[in-house]
Design a protein around this motif. Structure first.
Motif, short mmCIF file in Angstrom:
data_model
loop_
_atom_site.label_atom_id
_atom_site.label_comp_id
_atom_site.label_asym_id
_atom_site.label_seq_id
_atom_site.Cartn_x
_atom_site.Cartn_y
_atom_site.Cartn_z
N LYS A 179 0.87 -1.18 0.00
CA LYS A 179 0.00 0.00 0.00
C LYS A 179 0.90 1.22 0.00
CE LYS A 179 -3.27 2.56 2.85
NZ LYS A 179 -3.94 2.63 4.15
N ASN A 180 0.89 1.95 -1.09
CA ASN A 180 1.65 3.19 -1.16
C ASN A 180 0.70 4.35 -0.90
OD1 ASN A 180 3.51 1.36 -2.92
ND2 ASN A 180 4.69 3.16 -2.35
N MET A 181 1.19 5.32 -0.17
CA MET A 181 0.36 6.46 0.19
C MET A 181 1.21 7.73 0.22
SD MET A 181 -0.09 5.11 4.09
CE MET A 181 -1.34 6.25 4.52
N PRO A 182 0.55 8.89 0.27
CA PRO A 182 1.30 10.14 0.27
C PRO A 182 2.29 10.24 1.42
CG PRO A 182 -1.03 10.55 -0.05
CD PRO A 182 -0.89 9.10 0.31
N GLU A 183 3.43 10.83 1.10
CA GLU A 183 4.45 11.14 2.11
C GLU A 183 4.76 12.62 1.94
OE1 GLU A 183 7.75 8.55 1.35
OE2 GLU A 183 6.57 6.74 1.71
N GLY A 184 4.12 13.43 2.76
CA GLY A 184 4.26 14.87 2.58
C GLY A 184 3.49 15.30 1.34
N ASP A 185 4.18 15.96 0.42
CA ASP A 185 3.54 16.44 -0.80
C ASP A 185 3.67 15.47 -1.97
OD1 ASP A 185 2.77 18.76 0.45
OD2 ASP A 185 4.55 19.87 -0.16
N ALA A 186 4.24 14.29 -1.73
CA ALA A 186 4.48 13.36 -2.83
C ALA A 186 4.07 11.95 -2.43
CB ALA A 186 5.95 13.38 -3.22
N VAL A 187 4.02 11.10 -3.41
CA VAL A 187 3.75 9.68 -3.18
C VAL A 187 4.97 8.91 -3.63
CG1 VAL A 187 2.35 7.70 -3.82
CG2 VAL A 187 1.27 9.90 -3.49
N SER A 188 5.53 8.14 -2.74
CA SER A 188 6.66 7.29 -3.10
C SER A 188 6.11 6.01 -3.72
CB SER A 188 7.48 6.94 -1.86
OG SER A 188 8.42 5.94 -2.20
N LEU A 189 6.63 5.67 -4.87
CA LEU A 189 6.23 4.44 -5.55
C LEU A 189 7.24 3.33 -5.35
CD1 LEU A 189 4.86 5.90 -8.89
CD2 LEU A 189 3.60 5.25 -6.85
N ASP A 190 8.21 3.54 -4.47
CA ASP A 190 9.27 2.56 -4.27
C ASP A 190 8.72 1.19 -3.87
OD1 ASP A 190 11.06 4.52 -4.91
OD2 ASP A 190 11.65 4.93 -2.84
N GLY A 191 7.85 1.14 -2.86
CA GLY A 191 7.30 -0.13 -2.41
C GLY A 191 6.50 -0.82 -3.49
N LEU A 192 5.71 -0.06 -4.22
CA LEU A 192 4.93 -0.63 -5.32
C LEU A 192 5.84 -1.15 -6.42
CD1 LEU A 192 2.13 -1.15 -6.59
CD2 LEU A 192 2.27 1.16 -7.55
N THR A 193 6.84 -0.38 -6.77
CA THR A 193 7.78 -0.78 -7.82
C THR A 193 8.52 -2.05 -7.42
OG1 THR A 193 8.07 1.52 -8.49
CG2 THR A 193 9.77 -0.04 -9.18
N GLU A 194 8.98 -2.11 -6.18
CA GLU A 194 9.68 -3.30 -5.70
C GLU A 194 8.78 -4.53 -5.77
OE1 GLU A 194 11.28 -2.57 -1.79
OE2 GLU A 194 12.18 -0.69 -2.47
N TRP A 195 7.54 -4.39 -5.34
CA TRP A 195 6.60 -5.51 -5.34
C TRP A 195 6.30 -5.97 -6.77
CZ3 TRP A 195 1.25 -5.51 -6.79
CH2 TRP A 195 0.61 -6.72 -6.53
N LEU A 196 6.08 -5.01 -7.67
CA LEU A 196 5.76 -5.36 -9.06
C LEU A 196 6.91 -6.11 -9.74
CD1 LEU A 196 3.91 -2.14 -10.27
CD2 LEU A 196 2.92 -4.43 -9.97
N THR A 197 8.14 -5.76 -9.39
CA THR A 197 9.29 -6.43 -10.01
C THR A 197 9.42 -7.88 -9.56
OG1 THR A 197 10.83 -5.61 -8.37
CG2 THR A 197 10.59 -4.30 -10.39
N THR A 198 8.76 -8.23 -8.44
CA THR A 198 8.83 -9.62 -7.98
C THR A 198 7.80 -10.51 -8.67
OG1 THR A 198 7.26 -9.36 -6.15
CG2 THR A 198 9.59 -8.86 -5.70
N LEU A 199 6.85 -9.91 -9.37
CA LEU A 199 5.79 -10.68 -10.02
C LEU A 199 6.20 -11.11 -11.41
CD1 LEU A 199 2.77 -8.43 -9.03
CD2 LEU A 199 3.59 -10.47 -7.86
N ASN A 200 5.73 -12.22 -11.82
CA ASN A 200 5.98 -12.70 -13.20
C ASN A 200 4.69 -12.88 -13.93
OD1 ASN A 200 8.74 -12.78 -12.91
ND2 ASN A 200 8.69 -14.80 -11.99
#
Length: 106
Positions: A85-106
């Motif tokens: 679950k990615n959510m806003p961090e201050g004025d931005a949204v970090s997509l790092d967790g989402l990107t990391e998770w997506l790269t593990t999927l095939n």
């Protein structure tokens, strides 16, 4: 992989909490029909991947209430469970967790 874009209530509707700099001219939805029109307009204005399905929350905002999705969130589900679950961090949204998770999927 399946992707779903869920259109929710307007965070800055012109009749509730307008931000003039955003130039958003959408009134808050009062029905599912209103929300579906807004979702269709969004997909016309912004290019989504052709395989991404689009849905709209209902007028009671059940999706928003259940998943705390206001103003926006990125969710990753796998096997019926929330994996990221990615959510806003201050004025931005970090997509790092989402990107990391997506790269593990095939």
């Amino acid at each position: 992989m399946n992707f779903l874009f869920v259109y929710i209530l307007e965070a800055h509707a012109e009749d509730e909490w307008p931000i003039k700099e955003l130039a958003v001219e959408i009134k808050q939805h009062t029905s599912v029909a209103d929300r579906l029109v807004a979702a269709r307009n969004f997909t016309t204005d912004y290019t989504l991947h052709p395989s991404m399905a689009v849905a709209a929350d209902n007028e009671d905002n059940v999706f928003v209430d259940q998943y705390a999705s206001w103003p926006f969130r990125y969710w990753g589900f796998e096997g019926g469970y929330v994996k990221v679950k990615n959510m806003p961090e201050g004025d931005a949204v970090s997509l790092d967790g989402l990107t990391e998770w997506l790269t593990t999927l095939n």
